[in-house]
Design a protein around this motif. Structure first.
Motif, short mmCIF file in Angstrom:
data_model
loop_
_atom_site.label_atom_id
_atom_site.label_comp_id
_atom_site.label_asym_id
_atom_site.label_seq_id
_atom_site.Cartn_x
_atom_site.Cartn_y
_atom_site.Cartn_z
N LEU A 350 0.85 -1.19 0.00
CA LEU A 350 0.00 0.00 0.00
C LEU A 350 0.89 1.24 0.00
CD1 LEU A 350 -2.71 -1.06 2.62
CD2 LEU A 350 -2.89 -1.13 0.14
N TYR A 351 0.58 2.16 -0.90
CA TYR A 351 1.39 3.37 -1.06
C TYR A 351 0.44 4.53 -1.33
CZ TYR A 351 4.86 6.59 -3.11
OH TYR A 351 5.64 7.67 -3.40
N ILE A 363 3.65 0.75 3.06
CA ILE A 363 3.11 -0.33 3.89
C ILE A 363 3.32 -1.63 3.14
CG2 ILE A 363 1.02 -1.23 4.99
CD1 ILE A 363 0.07 1.77 5.02
N LEU A 364 4.23 -2.46 3.65
CA LEU A 364 4.64 -3.67 2.94
C LEU A 364 3.65 -4.82 3.11
CD1 LEU A 364 8.46 -3.66 3.74
CD2 LEU A 364 7.26 -2.60 1.82
N SER A 365 2.85 -4.77 4.15
CA SER A 365 1.90 -5.85 4.42
C SER A 365 0.47 -5.31 4.42
CB SER A 365 2.20 -6.51 5.76
OG SER A 365 1.19 -7.43 6.11
N PRO A 366 -0.24 -5.41 3.30
CA PRO A 366 -1.63 -4.93 3.27
C PRO A 366 -2.50 -5.61 4.32
CG PRO A 366 -0.84 -5.32 1.04
CD PRO A 366 0.19 -5.87 1.96
N LYS A 367 -2.30 -6.92 4.53
CA LYS A 367 -3.11 -7.62 5.52
C LYS A 367 -2.92 -7.02 6.91
CE LYS A 367 -3.71 -12.03 7.88
NZ LYS A 367 -5.12 -11.74 8.16
N TRP A 368 -1.67 -6.75 7.26
CA TRP A 368 -1.39 -6.16 8.58
C TRP A 368 -2.10 -4.82 8.71
CZ3 TRP A 368 1.14 -1.44 9.03
CH2 TRP A 368 1.36 -1.01 10.33
N PHE A 369 -2.04 -4.00 7.65
CA PHE A 369 -2.62 -2.67 7.76
C PHE A 369 -4.13 -2.71 7.84
CE2 PHE A 369 -3.71 1.59 5.92
CZ PHE A 369 -3.16 2.33 6.95
N VAL A 370 -4.76 -3.57 7.01
CA VAL A 370 -6.21 -3.69 7.06
C VAL A 370 -6.65 -4.22 8.42
CG1 VAL A 370 -8.22 -4.82 6.05
CG2 VAL A 370 -6.40 -3.99 4.57
N ASP A 371 -5.91 -5.19 8.94
CA ASP A 371 -6.24 -5.72 10.27
C ASP A 371 -6.05 -4.67 11.35
OD1 ASP A 371 -6.86 -8.14 9.17
OD2 ASP A 371 -4.99 -9.13 9.73
N THR A 372 -5.03 -3.82 11.18
CA THR A 372 -4.79 -2.76 12.16
C THR A 372 -5.95 -1.77 12.18
OG1 THR A 372 -2.39 -2.94 11.94
CG2 THR A 372 -3.25 -0.86 12.79
N ILE A 373 -6.38 -1.34 11.00
CA ILE A 373 -7.55 -0.45 10.92
C ILE A 373 -8.77 -1.15 11.49
CG2 ILE A 373 -9.13 0.73 9.34
CD1 ILE A 373 -6.80 1.24 7.50
N ILE A 414 2.71 2.11 13.87
CA ILE A 414 2.46 3.33 13.10
C ILE A 414 1.68 4.28 14.00
CG2 ILE A 414 0.29 2.50 12.10
CD1 ILE A 414 1.11 3.90 9.49
N ASP A 415 1.95 5.56 13.88
CA ASP A 415 1.33 6.57 14.74
C ASP A 415 -0.19 6.52 14.59
OD1 ASP A 415 0.49 8.79 16.13
OD2 ASP A 415 1.94 10.17 15.22
N PRO A 416 -0.92 6.38 15.71
CA PRO A 416 -2.39 6.36 15.62
C PRO A 416 -2.97 7.58 14.92
CG PRO A 416 -1.69 5.63 17.79
CD PRO A 416 -0.46 6.11 17.09
N GLU A 417 -2.33 8.74 15.05
CA GLU A 417 -2.84 9.94 14.39
C GLU A 417 -2.72 9.82 12.87
OE1 GLU A 417 -4.47 12.18 15.94
OE2 GLU A 417 -4.00 11.48 17.97
N GLU A 418 -1.72 9.07 12.39
CA GLU A 418 -1.58 8.86 10.95
C GLU A 418 -2.66 7.93 10.43
OE1 GLU A 418 2.40 7.52 10.50
OE2 GLU A 418 3.28 9.53 10.69
N ILE A 419 -3.05 6.94 11.24
CA ILE A 419 -4.14 6.05 10.84
C ILE A 419 -5.45 6.84 10.76
CG2 ILE A 419 -5.46 3.99 11.44
CD1 ILE A 419 -2.98 2.91 12.81
N ILE A 420 -5.67 7.70 11.76
CA ILE A 420 -6.87 8.55 11.74
C ILE A 420 -6.85 9.45 10.52
CG2 ILE A 420 -7.79 10.62 12.85
CD1 ILE A 420 -9.02 8.22 14.00
#
Length: 761
Positions: A350-351, A363-373, A414-420
């Motif tokens: 994800l870029y 973001i090298l792992s889309p699964k990790w990022f989607v799961d994090t969100i 990853i910074d929670p504010e960046e996810i928001i």
């Protein structure tokens, strides 16, 4: 990409594709499960068998070793950069250039080089040419309603869509969320206000619209299969009937060419060899064909770039580190962003260079990022969080407070504010201010339960109410994710506030598909409701018109302008998901006709809010005779305009409402003017028997006139009086001019001329 509502068997279908035995205790997927898979078949050079299987480190190393071998072989001369011809790949990339990047161990590179010898990779030497190296990323997407709102962010053109439905259930029944738990239990969730056929048609049209954005240059190769699961519960005739029912959903739709086939599958036969359901084999064959069609020439150093970053075993790296890896793989630094975008479209990473907080991250792992969100959406499924009241605020009102999301995402890397910031950028969240918390707050309607009641149901006690308006789409359905993004966009407007219930005694007004706002000061209410085929808009005033500084008509028209702007912003945002291609679906505002409330919902025909005047006639498909707008309908449209000659002989356009305050006060008629109107009509010998047609011309609707007739049968004089009284009560802008026009329309021309002459019209 496996799509479908929760509990339809997406995970079981993935197991069937891998020829794994059926597991009746498979648990439901939460958020998503992304698998990297080798497709079956001897044609793919790194396969040792014909079964699909998930990739292993051995697969990755063997393929990377093959890439090194390709650099040295004469047959590799056709591998050239598609970006720049000056960069050839006829020499080994030095191990030092790679090992210097992010501390990758030289032993890793050396082991690959050792395995690239002819003795170790003898099975490669028999190949006459370099063949493709396919990997599939299978996205098994969570089917809960909340996660369907997120999915548009992950649709890409290089995708095969498998749209699943439960073939054993009635298409017409409202769909209910279902979750299979690890202990073998089945939990049934909310019943949504949509049937299986509604959901299927909505997804078909949405995927079609998405693909149309990429088909303008005929480069998209995506396709869609409708997969009916639980085929073991149907006989051959039942399967045939279900297939015909599904085909009838799209046979005359714009997206009919998109659907390649409808397959009814029995997952319980998976892995049984000759006893396996032939439809499963047919689907595997279709996917194999899709892969062959999708393959495009890819520079070897691009592939090597992906192999190197995968070996990092990191979830996130900086953009500068990605460039360093690219340079080490002989990719020009300026070309690395294009490589990142390429793999973003493939779902391999994800870029988001367009998002300020994430433009310097990969973001090298889309699964990790989607799961994090997804962690923040999993409040009903996880326990142990420190502040249950904050979860309750989020679950029941959609308000996410800063301490909660910081706690959920604090260890994510990853910074929670960046996810928001990402959620806000894609309009999944909106910053709001409420009295419910002193902390920073965000509104996420996607997490809420759905509303299944009457779309016309509103808070009682209103004084004025505009006729409903519908926002419709050419696909015939509200695109998934559109409504919640519209709600968050509207919530950010300075004149708007969420109507959040502050106590259990107040009526709940915020749902995933129904959101109530207040507009202006003092405030009026407006409600947005997703009714599947349109977005329903209600606008109401709860104070008398005389006590409000802004006319209700003005408020209605400002709200409609706001909604138009917000809809465009949502479309622009959804376009960003797909590399800036404009949506191919049109959006239209339709005005619900009030000619007869007892009839089915239909619209006023051929009406343009910019051109329509309150005094002009309208018509609909239900009534062939043109009529005037009702008092509730005219609130959406402009006043009658007059052309006046100024003292300087120039034409000046003014509206009735732009007259001075004294004229405005004296020109508007109220119930106190009833006796004056009756005296004028009596003096001119107006025919009382024409009271009914007069009422229609004044904008009253048939049921109102029928009630008057039933209450005073054979009493035309009293009916005329009640008709005029009703008009003065419901029309907040009743004037002598409107009365004269209506009288003229019923054929009392002399009476109309008298009214105009005596009232200075």
């Amino acid at each position: 990409m496996l799509l479908g509502s929760a509990g339809t068997g997406k995970t079981s279908l993935k197991r069937s594709l891998m020829e794994e035995p059926f597991n009746p205790h498979t648990t439901s997927t939460i958020v998503s499960d992304v698998s990297s898979v080798r497709p079956f078949g001897h044609e793919w050079q790194t396969m040792r068998g014909k079964k699909w299987r998930e990739t292993t480190d051995k697969d990755e190393i063997e393929e990377l070793a093959y890439l090194f071998k390709s650099f040295q072989s004469k047959q590799s001369s056709h591998h050239r950069s598609i970006l720049s011809a000056q960069y050839s790949h006829d020499e080994l990339i030095s191990t030092s250039s790679i090992t210097s990047v992010l501390g990758i161990e030289s032993s890793f590179i050396q082991s690959i080089l050792r395995r690239a010898t002819p003795g170790e990779l003898s099975f490669l030497s028999s190949l006459s040419q370099s063949t493709v190296q396919p990997f599939l990323h299978i996205w098994d997407c969570g089917g809960q309603p909340v996660f369907l709102e997120i999915l548009p962010a992950f649709l890409t053109p290089r995708t095969m869509f498998l749209l699943l439905f439960d073939a054993s259930k009635d298409f017409r029944k409202r769909w209910q969320s279902r979750q299979n738990t690890p202990d073998g239990k089945v939990l049934f969730g909310e019943v949504v206000n949509e049937s299986t056929s509604d959901l299927m048609a909505k997804w078909m049209s949405t995927i079609h619209s998405h693909l149309m954005k990429h088909n303008k240059d005929n480069t998209s190769s995506s396709s869609l299969y409708c997969i009916g699961t639980r085929g073991d519960k149907l006989n051959s005739e039942g399967k045939k009937e279900v297939k015909q029912q599904m085909q009838s959903l799209f046979e005359e739709k714009d997206f009919s060419d998109l659907i390649k086939d409808v397959l009814i599958i029995d997952n319980t036969t998976s892995g049984r060899g000759e006893k396996e359901d032939p439809s499963i084999k047919e689907l595997r064959k279709a996917i194999d064909g899709f892969i062959k069609k999708l393959v495009v020439p890819t520079p070897v150093n691009w592939v090597l770039f992906r192999k190197v970053y995968q070996e990092l075993k990191q979830n996130v790296i900086s953009a500068s580190d990605a460039i360093a890896i690219g340079v080490a793989c002989h990719i020009p630094a300026a070309d690395v962003p294009e490589v990142l975008k390429f793999y973003h479209e493939l779902g391999a990473l994800l870029y988001y260079p367009q998002i300020e907080g994430l433009k310097n991250k990969v973001i090298l792992s889309p699964k990790w990022f989607v799961d994090t969100i997804g962690k923040v959406f999993m409040f009903p499924l996880e326990r142990g969080w420190s502040k249950e009241d904050r979860w309750s605020l989020f679950q029941n009102k959609g308000i996410l407070v800063q301490p909660l999301y910081q706690e959920v995402w604090q260890s994510s890397g990853i910074d929670p504010e960046e996810i928001i910031e990402l959620l806000v950028y894609f309009r999944l969240a909106a910053p709001v201010q409420t009295e419910l918390s002193r902390f920073k707050q965000y509104f996420l309607p996607a997490v809420l339960q759905g509303y299944t009641g009457d779309p016309n149901e509103v808070r009682p006690g209103y004084e004025l109410r505009a006729s409903p308006v519908h926002i419709t789409f050419s696909t015939g359905y509200v695109p998934p994710g559109f409504f919640t993004r519209l709600a968050t966009t509207v919530a950010t407007d300075a004149n708007v506030k969420l109507k959040v219930a502050h106590s259990k005694l107040e009526i709940k007004s915020i749902y995933r598909n129904r959101v109530c706002f207040s507009y202006g000061r003092p405030s009026d209410d407006f409600v947005l409701i997703d009714i599947n085929d349109a977005i329903h808009v209600n606008v109401l005033r709860y104070v008398p018109e005389c006590s409000h500084p802004v006319p209700f008509k003005t408020v209605c028209q400002k709200i409609m302008k706001l909604l138009e702007e917000c809809c465009q912003q949502v479309e622009d945002t959804l376009t960003l998901y797909h590399n800036g291609n404009n949506a191919d679906q049109s959006r239209k505002v339709q005005y619900v006709c009030q000619c007869s409330p007892s009839s089915d919902v239909h619209y006023i025909n051929d009406i343009d809010a910019e051109k329509q005047l309150c005094s002009e006639f309208v018509h609909c498909d239900m009534e062939t005779i043109p009529r005037r707008l009702t008092s509730n309908e005219l609130l959406w449209f402009k006043e009658v305009f007059h052309l006046l000659i100024s003292p300087f002989n120039s034409l000046t356009q003014i509206s009735v409402r732009e007259s001075n305050d004294q004229q405005k006060v004296t020109s508007i008629l109220t119930i106190t003017n009833l006796l004056d109107i009756i005296r004028v009509l009596e003096k001119c010998n107006f025919q009382n028997r024409k009271w009914r047609k007069l009422g229609l011309c004044l904008g009253l609707i048939h049921p109102e006139l029928k009630t008057i007739e039933d209450n005073y049968p054979r009493d035309a004089e009293r009916c005329l009086e009640e008709c005029l009284a009703k008009w003065l009560t419901v029309d907040i802008e009743a004037t002598w001019d409107k009365l004269a026009i209506a009288v003229d329309e019923v054929g009392e021309i002399l009476v109309a001329e008298y009214i105009r002459s005596t009232k200075g019209l």
